[in-house]
Design an enzyme around this catalytic site. Sequence first.
Site, short mmCIF file in Angstrom:
data_model
loop_
_atom_site.label_atom_id
_atom_site.label_comp_id
_atom_site.label_asym_id
_atom_site.label_seq_id
_atom_site.Cartn_x
_atom_site.Cartn_y
_atom_site.Cartn_z
N HIS A 338 36.90 -74.50 10.40
CA HIS A 338 35.91 -73.56 9.86
C HIS A 338 34.77 -73.34 10.88
O HIS A 338 34.44 -72.19 11.21
CB HIS A 338 35.37 -74.17 8.56
N GLU A 339 34.26 -74.44 11.39
CA GLU A 339 33.15 -74.33 12.36
C GLU A 339 33.62 -73.69 13.66
O GLU A 339 32.88 -72.92 14.28
CB GLU A 339 32.56 -75.71 12.65
N HIS A 342 33.51 -69.98 13.30
CA HIS A 342 32.14 -69.45 13.47
C HIS A 342 31.76 -69.40 14.96
O HIS A 342 31.29 -68.38 15.46
CB HIS A 342 31.12 -70.39 12.81
N ASP A 413 28.60 -69.28 2.84
CA ASP A 413 28.68 -68.19 3.83
C ASP A 413 28.69 -66.84 3.13
O ASP A 413 28.02 -65.90 3.55
CB ASP A 413 29.99 -68.27 4.62
#
Length: 534
Positions: A338-339, A342, A413
């Site tokens: 997930h990170e 980003h 988010d």
Amino acid sequence: MRKKELLVYAALGAGAGVVAYLATREVNLIPVVVLAGLLYFLIYSTGAGRALGRRFVTQVSEGTCPRVTFEDVGGQGAAKKELLEALELVNRPDRARRLGIRPIKGILLAGPPGTGKTLLAKAAAHFTDSVFLATSGSEFIEVYAGVGAQRVRELFRRAREQARRAGKRSAVVFIDELEVLGGRRGRYSAHLEYDQTLNQLLVEMDGLSIDDDVRLLLIGATNRPDLLDPALLRPGRFDRVVRVDLPDREGRLQILKVHTRNKPLAADVSLEAIARETMGFSGAHLESLANEAAILAMREGSAQVEQRHLREAIDKVVMGEKLERKPRRQELFRVAVHEAGHALVSELLNPGSTSSLTISPRGGALGYVRQSPQDDFYLYARSELEEQICVLLAGAVAEELVLGEPSTGAANDYETACQAARRMVYAGLSALGAVDPDLVSGDAVQRAMSDIMTRQRERAQALLRPREEIVRRLAGRVLECETLSGEEIRGILEGGRRPPCGTTPTVRLLRSPSGRAGITSRGQNSPAGVKKPA
Ligand code: ATP
């Protein structure tokens, strides 16, 4: 004799009369006397009565001249300049009198919390060699009618008395949260106490004169100047309204310098870099940052505060303390993916924009990406908001790509992305064009927002699909190292050598799957929206 004393004597006289009358009627007075004695003991001997009477007195800070000077206030150049100009008039009353200048009675410091309003008021007291009394608007408000007005009188009386006792010619009375005491009159129809208190403050201010043996200067502070009664702001009362805003980059640097004066800094420390990464921080945040960095250095047994301590302290101030919570291996991989989503999209859209990626849980987040803007900004262009939304949605897109489905970790988010999309719609930046918030329907706004979100989601997908391998590589590496610096991230994206683990850096936060959910787009202290230039 004051009204209160007259009332007490009248009550005592009446009481004595009743006792004499009962005695002539041969009524047994022993229970009455015992009861009165008991009452006296309860109220006075236990100190309750005295405590009640003096409650307010103890809540006003001691009246001495503070040691804080304007040197101790970092940044706030415009506020200091305006304040100093006003204080010159207080310091040189003869000159003011010669020129026929009306004395300044009150100065209002208006701005967000923690920006140094109390500090400025203390510095003003030091500059004018005055005693300093500080209290808060909420201290004046009680349910009993007349108490607030009485406290206002008491405050002014005490300021004069303390100045005389300290041999000073002037006193600075500082009232924080002025909006509580000085809110618009008539707001509370059933509660005249507020109005009476404010009226008394106006009366006291009107009574201030340049020829008083002790000159009083009232400094008020508020986060909500819009709530103040216009009578307070009219000329002759709070003559000057000084804006005390969040510091800009230079201001942040000055404040950091003030709060690291007493700390041994390592040679690698660049306060300029820290100032750049802390947009949206108030003076209070920066003070806390410097303090936390020193605590981290002490924990490690380090003799000096290093740059990594300061960087970790930024995370701590924004996100909270590191958590012991250890997610399961699969969860950790999901957070890393997930990170990585980003970070990758952020770097693709704005090369050099990430300053750290971490999967160590902190506050409400299991991981986060920090972006550091090159400069302060006060407006967002449409493309910038779109990019922000794209980066926000990239976490969930990466999860889908690598793990087949997104998770609740993306909820935060979506929330932030929706806020940005709504801002775009109301700012006339969507397909709807300029909208009247009172006339536009909720459905139309929702459709325009969905449009924006869908386009940015597709954009994130188009960017990540051909780069799944890089997402996996980035996620794998952060699993090994826990934290990657911006340089390490860029090294991996360029397919270069594997840098060693261990650098800890970092701000614009993209938080990640937390217990509740979530990856946030910006640090909570960054501007929440389009900030119009002052
Ligand atoms: P509030 O509106 O919440 O009452 P405030 O604006 O009065 O806040 P202060 O109480 O003056 O803020 O600041 C809190 C602390 O933050 C100060 O004690 C100081 O350590 C630090 N601080 C804030 N602004 C500055 C500044 N400009 N320079 C140096 N330190 C600052």
